[in-house]
Design a protein around this motif. Structure first.
Motif, PDB file in Angstrom:
ATOM      1  N   ARG A  34      40.355  28.451-155.046  1.00 32.52           N
ATOM      2  CA  ARG A  34      40.936  27.242-154.502  1.00 32.52           C
ATOM      3  C   ARG A  34      40.669  26.086-155.443  1.00 32.52           C
ATOM      4  N   LYS A  35      41.664  25.229-155.557  1.00 35.04           N
ATOM      5  CA  LYS A  35      41.510  24.047-156.383  1.00 35.04           C
ATOM      6  C   LYS A  35      40.821  22.950-155.572  1.00 35.04           C
ATOM      7  N   ASN A  37      40.514  19.486-153.931  1.00 34.52           N
ATOM      8  CA  ASN A  37      41.469  18.481-153.480  1.00 34.52           C
ATOM      9  C   ASN A  37      40.710  17.284-152.911  1.00 34.52           C
ATOM     10  N   LYS A  38      41.402  16.186-152.765  1.00 33.82           N
ATOM     11  CA  LYS A  38      40.757  14.932-152.350  1.00 33.82           C
ATOM     12  C   LYS A  38      40.124  15.035-150.967  1.00 33.82           C
ATOM     13  N   TRP A  39      40.766  15.761-150.067  1.00 33.81           N
ATOM     14  CA  TRP A  39      40.240  15.878-148.708  1.00 33.81           C
ATOM     15  C   TRP A  39      38.901  16.601-148.702  1.00 33.81           C
ATOM     16  N   ASN A  40      38.798  17.711-149.417  1.00 28.99           N
ATOM     17  CA  ASN A  40      37.543  18.461-149.453  1.00 28.99           C
ATOM     18  C   ASN A  40      36.426  17.671-150.134  1.00 28.99           C
ATOM     19  N   VAL A  41      36.766  16.910-151.160  1.00 31.12           N
ATOM     20  CA  VAL A  41      35.777  16.062-151.827  1.00 31.12           C
ATOM     21  C   VAL A  41      35.282  14.996-150.861  1.00 31.12           C
ATOM     22  N   PHE A  42      36.206  14.384-150.118  1.00 34.41           N
ATOM     23  CA  PHE A  42      35.838  13.364-149.138  1.00 34.41           C
ATOM     24  C   PHE A  42      34.897  13.938-148.077  1.00 34.41           C
TER      25      PHE A  42
END
Length: 73
Positions: A34-35, A37-42
């Motif tokens: 999986r790459k 993404n902004k949501w997972n980083v948040f």
């Protein structure tokens, strides 16, 4: 199926079906990445921030537990 049978005969801890599923799942697990993404980083940053405020020795929260609060932000 032959490999699963051989593994079951060699180790004997699980059924042939178990080893078959493990063999079939292995190729999927190796290909599936999986790459970021902004949501997972948040989510990760929010969980780390909340857990950093907890005193030492207290049980850390999991993202799944905090999701309702994080989602509203």
């Amino acid at each position: 199926m032959d490999q699963a049978t051989a593994l079951q005969e060699r180790f004997g801890r699980h059924s042939i079906e178990y080893y078959y599923e493990e063999i079939m799942q292995q190729s999927h697990l190796l290909k599936k990445t999986r790459k970021v993404n902004k949501w997972n980083v948040f989510i990760k940053q929010e969980v780390q921030c909340i857990n950093s405020d907890l005193p030492a020795g207290e049980k850390r929260h999991k993202a799944s537990e905090l999701m309702p609060n994080i989602h509203t932000r």
